[in-house]
Design a protein around this motif. Structure first.
Motif, PDB file in Angstrom:
ATOM      1  N   GLN A   1       0.830  -1.202   0.000  1.00 36.58           N
ATOM      2  CA  GLN A   1       0.000   0.000   0.000  1.00 36.58           C
ATOM      3  C   GLN A   1       0.867   1.256   0.000  1.00 36.58           C
ATOM      4  O   GLN A   1       1.714   1.423   0.872  1.00 36.58           O
ATOM      5  CB  GLN A   1      -0.928  -0.006   1.225  1.00 36.58           C
ATOM      6  CG  GLN A   1      -1.783   1.236   1.363  1.00 36.58           C
ATOM      7  CD  GLN A   1      -2.765   1.407   0.202  1.00 36.58           C
ATOM      8  OE1 GLN A   1      -3.610   0.563  -0.028  1.00 36.58           O
ATOM      9  NE2 GLN A   1      -2.651   2.507  -0.542  1.00 36.58           N
ATOM     10  N   GLY A   2       0.636   2.125  -0.962  1.00 34.94           N
ATOM     11  CA  GLY A   2       1.345   3.401  -0.995  1.00 34.94           C
ATOM     12  C   GLY A   2       0.699   4.412  -0.064  1.00 34.94           C
ATOM     13  O   GLY A   2      -0.379   4.175   0.480  1.00 34.94           O
ATOM     14  N   THR A   3       1.374   5.531   0.143  1.00 39.02           N
ATOM     15  CA  THR A   3       0.779   6.625   0.927  1.00 39.02           C
ATOM     16  C   THR A   3       0.672   7.870   0.040  1.00 39.02           C
ATOM     17  O   THR A   3       1.400   8.003  -0.943  1.00 39.02           O
ATOM     18  CB  THR A   3       1.616   6.986   2.171  1.00 39.02           C
ATOM     19  OG1 THR A   3       2.893   7.444   1.725  1.00 39.02           O
ATOM     20  CG2 THR A   3       1.789   5.809   3.110  1.00 39.02           C
ATOM     21  N   ILE A   4      -0.226   8.750   0.414  1.00 35.85           N
ATOM     22  CA  ILE A   4      -0.468   9.960  -0.368  1.00 35.85           C
ATOM     23  C   ILE A   4       0.783  10.852  -0.427  1.00 35.85           C
ATOM     24  O   ILE A   4       1.092  11.421  -1.470  1.00 35.85           O
ATOM     25  CB  ILE A   4      -1.671  10.730   0.240  1.00 35.85           C
ATOM     26  CG1 ILE A   4      -2.982  10.011  -0.105  1.00 35.85           C
ATOM     27  CG2 ILE A   4      -1.716  12.169  -0.221  1.00 35.85           C
ATOM     28  CD1 ILE A   4      -3.363   9.982  -1.581  1.00 35.85           C
ATOM     29  N   SER A   5       1.526  10.919   0.672  1.00 34.48           N
ATOM     30  CA  SER A   5       2.691  11.812   0.679  1.00 34.48           C
ATOM     31  C   SER A   5       3.807  11.328  -0.257  1.00 34.48           C
ATOM     32  O   SER A   5       4.710  12.090  -0.585  1.00 34.48           O
ATOM     33  CB  SER A   5       3.194  12.028   2.103  1.00 34.48           C
ATOM     34  OG  SER A   5       2.966  10.903   2.887  1.00 34.48           O
TER      35      SER A   5
ATOM     36  N   PHE B   1       3.208  10.807  -3.238  1.00 31.03           N
ATOM     37  CA  PHE B   1       2.823  11.357  -4.536  1.00 31.03           C
ATOM     38  C   PHE B   1       2.662  12.875  -4.537  1.00 31.03           C
ATOM     39  O   PHE B   1       2.925  13.522  -5.526  1.00 31.03           O
ATOM     40  CB  PHE B   1       1.508  10.719  -4.998  1.00 31.03           C
ATOM     41  CG  PHE B   1       1.604   9.226  -5.151  1.00 31.03           C
ATOM     42  CD1 PHE B   1       2.135   8.676  -6.308  1.00 31.03           C
ATOM     43  CD2 PHE B   1       1.204   8.381  -4.135  1.00 31.03           C
ATOM     44  CE1 PHE B   1       2.242   7.307  -6.455  1.00 31.03           C
ATOM     45  CE2 PHE B   1       1.306   7.008  -4.272  1.00 31.03           C
ATOM     46  CZ  PHE B   1       1.830   6.468  -5.434  1.00 31.03           C
ATOM     47  N   PHE B   2       2.158  13.409  -3.424  1.00 29.62           N
ATOM     48  CA  PHE B   2       1.905  14.845  -3.363  1.00 29.62           C
ATOM     49  C   PHE B   2       2.816  15.472  -2.313  1.00 29.62           C
ATOM     50  O   PHE B   2       2.869  15.002  -1.179  1.00 29.62           O
ATOM     51  CB  PHE B   2       0.443  15.130  -2.982  1.00 29.62           C
ATOM     52  CG  PHE B   2      -0.579  14.538  -3.927  1.00 29.62           C
ATOM     53  CD1 PHE B   2      -0.317  14.411  -5.282  1.00 29.62           C
ATOM     54  CD2 PHE B   2      -1.812  14.125  -3.459  1.00 29.62           C
ATOM     55  CE1 PHE B   2      -1.260  13.874  -6.154  1.00 29.62           C
ATOM     56  CE2 PHE B   2      -2.764  13.584  -4.316  1.00 29.62           C
ATOM     57  CZ  PHE B   2      -2.486  13.458  -5.668  1.00 29.62           C
TER      58      PHE B   2
ATOM     59  N   MET C   1      -5.976  14.342   5.149  1.00 28.86           N
ATOM     60  CA  MET C   1      -5.649  12.935   4.925  1.00 28.86           C
ATOM     61  C   MET C   1      -6.264  12.101   6.046  1.00 28.86           C
ATOM     62  O   MET C   1      -6.440  12.592   7.171  1.00 28.86           O
ATOM     63  CB  MET C   1      -4.132  12.732   4.958  1.00 28.86           C
ATOM     64  CG  MET C   1      -3.454  13.133   3.667  1.00 28.86           C
ATOM     65  SD  MET C   1      -1.737  12.614   3.644  1.00 28.86           S
ATOM     66  CE  MET C   1      -0.973  13.908   4.596  1.00 28.86           C
TER      67      MET C   1
ATOM     68  N   SER D   1      -4.030   7.180   8.424  1.00 27.31           N
ATOM     69  CA  SER D   1      -2.912   6.367   7.929  1.00 27.31           C
ATOM     70  C   SER D   1      -2.272   6.959   6.662  1.00 27.31           C
ATOM     71  O   SER D   1      -1.359   6.351   6.092  1.00 27.31           O
ATOM     72  CB  SER D   1      -3.358   4.927   7.701  1.00 27.31           C
ATOM     73  OG  SER D   1      -4.543   4.910   6.955  1.00 27.31           O
ATOM     74  N   HIS D   2      -2.743   8.133   6.232  1.00 28.22           N
ATOM     75  CA  HIS D   2      -2.166   8.852   5.092  1.00 28.22           C
ATOM     76  C   HIS D   2      -2.225   8.075   3.771  1.00 28.22           C
ATOM     77  O   HIS D   2      -1.391   8.258   2.894  1.00 28.22           O
ATOM     78  CB  HIS D   2      -0.720   9.283   5.394  1.00 28.22           C
ATOM     79  CG  HIS D   2      -0.638  10.343   6.438  1.00 28.22           C
ATOM     80  ND1 HIS D   2       0.490  11.113   6.645  1.00 28.22           N
ATOM     81  CD2 HIS D   2      -1.538  10.777   7.351  1.00 28.22           C
ATOM     82  CE1 HIS D   2       0.276  11.961   7.640  1.00 28.22           C
ATOM     83  NE2 HIS D   2      -0.950  11.773   8.087  1.00 28.22           N
ATOM     84  N   VAL D   3      -3.203   7.196   3.663  1.00 24.19           N
ATOM     85  CA  VAL D   3      -3.386   6.427   2.430  1.00 24.19           C
ATOM     86  C   VAL D   3      -4.333   7.174   1.476  1.00 24.19           C
ATOM     87  O   VAL D   3      -4.228   7.071   0.267  1.00 24.19           O
ATOM     88  CB  VAL D   3      -3.935   5.015   2.768  1.00 24.19           C
ATOM     89  CG1 VAL D   3      -4.408   4.285   1.526  1.00 24.19           C
ATOM     90  CG2 VAL D   3      -2.862   4.202   3.486  1.00 24.19           C
ATOM     91  N   SER D   4      -5.232   7.955   2.061  1.00 24.34           N
ATOM     92  CA  SER D   4      -6.187   8.692   1.229  1.00 24.34           C
ATOM     93  C   SER D   4      -6.230  10.156   1.638  1.00 24.34           C
ATOM     94  O   SER D   4      -5.803  10.521   2.738  1.00 24.34           O
ATOM     95  CB  SER D   4      -7.584   8.080   1.348  1.00 24.34           C
ATOM     96  OG  SER D   4      -8.100   8.278   2.646  1.00 24.34           O
ATOM     97  N   LEU D   5      -6.736  10.959   0.712  1.00 27.94           N
ATOM     98  CA  LEU D   5      -6.847  12.393   0.962  1.00 27.94           C
ATOM     99  C   LEU D   5      -8.226  12.860   0.500  1.00 27.94           C
ATOM    100  O   LEU D   5      -8.706  12.426  -0.546  1.00 27.94           O
ATOM    101  CB  LEU D   5      -5.742  13.123   0.191  1.00 27.94           C
ATOM    102  CG  LEU D   5      -5.717  14.634   0.312  1.00 27.94           C
ATOM    103  CD1 LEU D   5      -4.288  15.114   0.603  1.00 27.94           C
ATOM    104  CD2 LEU D   5      -6.177  15.307  -0.954  1.00 27.94           C
TER     105      LEU D   5
ATOM    106  N   ALA E   1      -4.061   6.377  -2.680  1.00 21.90           N
ATOM    107  CA  ALA E   1      -2.757   5.876  -3.145  1.00 21.90           C
ATOM    108  C   ALA E   1      -2.929   4.427  -3.604  1.00 21.90           C
ATOM    109  O   ALA E   1      -3.615   3.639  -2.959  1.00 21.90           O
ATOM    110  CB  ALA E   1      -1.739   5.967  -2.021  1.00 21.90           C
TER     111      ALA E   1
END
Lengths: 14, 257
Positions: A4-8, A10-11, B40, B43-47, B252
């Motif tokens: 699983q990736g994290t949003i940070s 990418f942005f 976010m 768990s910082h997986v979605s925004l 993500a």
């Protein structure tokens, strides 16, 4: 396997 | 002084229901152009990104930029006190540590007001680049909700494969595999029921169903949902908020280790 990736990954913080 | 009056108050109720399980707290940034929110999940997986234009409100006033830190489950509880047909007004003074919510019935015979404490939040803001996506799929939001729910029976992840013929959602797990294929609608008589695929390049991406099921809580907001995808970048799941703006979820992808 998939990880699983994290949003940070990418942005960037402004 | 900040004041935003929305005759279609149910939109606020639906919006809060859409995000309150995913986010615990967030800042509502109010300016003369409207209200925005970016946050976010823990768990910082979605925004989550919300934009509501001042033009979409029936009355809107914001003299000075205002950042309101809000505990979302609390706001959701208060919004539940509003009737579905109520007119909702949100108000705050410039240096406020509370926000006021006024609910008026359509016939003006009942007016309720609530005051909620604001919280101090220090959140980072992320820059979301303008991106041309390889595939953009528009489909009925109820169909998307159903697919996410059904495939959750089979596994934790969904593989979304998009080609010019249509879009395929697949999941697999211990009990077996499932595939749901949606073809592009031949005729688009009923715009709300249409499946439209706009593809520059085919994509195949893997996402956690747990988050997609959270996003699907926004289904009552809009009859259609838009999925935007490119290789190895977050998926965008967008619901329009009537004439007001949009609610976007970024997720993500799961990436080969």
């Amino acid at each position: 396997s998939v990880k699983q990736g994290t949003i940070s990954q990418f942005f960037a913080t402004t | 002084m900040f004041e935003a009056r929305l005759v279609q108050g149910s939109l606020w109720k639906k919006l809060l229901e859409s995000i309150k399980d995913l986010l615990n707290e967030a800042i509502f940034d109010c300016s003369s152009t409207g209200i925005t929110l970016q946050a976010m999940d823990s768990s910082h997986v979605s925004l989550v990104s919300i934009s509501m234009n001042s033009d979409g409100f029936d009355t809107y006033r914001c003299d000075r930029n205002l950042s309101m830190g809000i505990h979302l489950p609390s706001l959701s509880k208060i919004m539940k006190c509003a009737g579905n047909d109520d007119i909702i007004t949100m108000k705050a003074t410039d240096d406020a540590d509370t926000v006021s919510l006024v609910f008026e019935s359509q016939n003006n015979e009942k007016v309720s007001d609530y005051e909620m404490k604001l919280i101090d939040l220090d959140t980072e803001h992320l820059g979301i680049p303008e991106t041309e996506y390889s595939c953009v799929v528009k489909m009925p939001s109820s169909e998307f909700q159903r697919i996410c729910r059904d495939l959750s029976q089979l596994g934790d992840s969904v593989v979304i494969a998009c080609t010019k013929e249509g879009v395929k959602f697949s999941a697999s797990g211990e009990l077996g595999t499932g595939n749901i294929k949606l073809c592009q609608s031949a005729s688009t008589d009923k715009e709300e029921e249409a499946v439209v695929v706009d593809m520059n390049e085919a994509v195949c991406l893997t996402f956690a169903l747990r988050y997609l099921n959270f996003f699907a809580k926004a289904t009552p907001l809009s009859a259609q949902v838009q999925l935007s995808m490119s290789k190895d970048v977050p998926l965008v799941v967008e619901y329009k908020i009537s004439e007001l703006g949009f609610l976007r979820f970024y997720l993500a992808p799961k990436i080969e280790d």
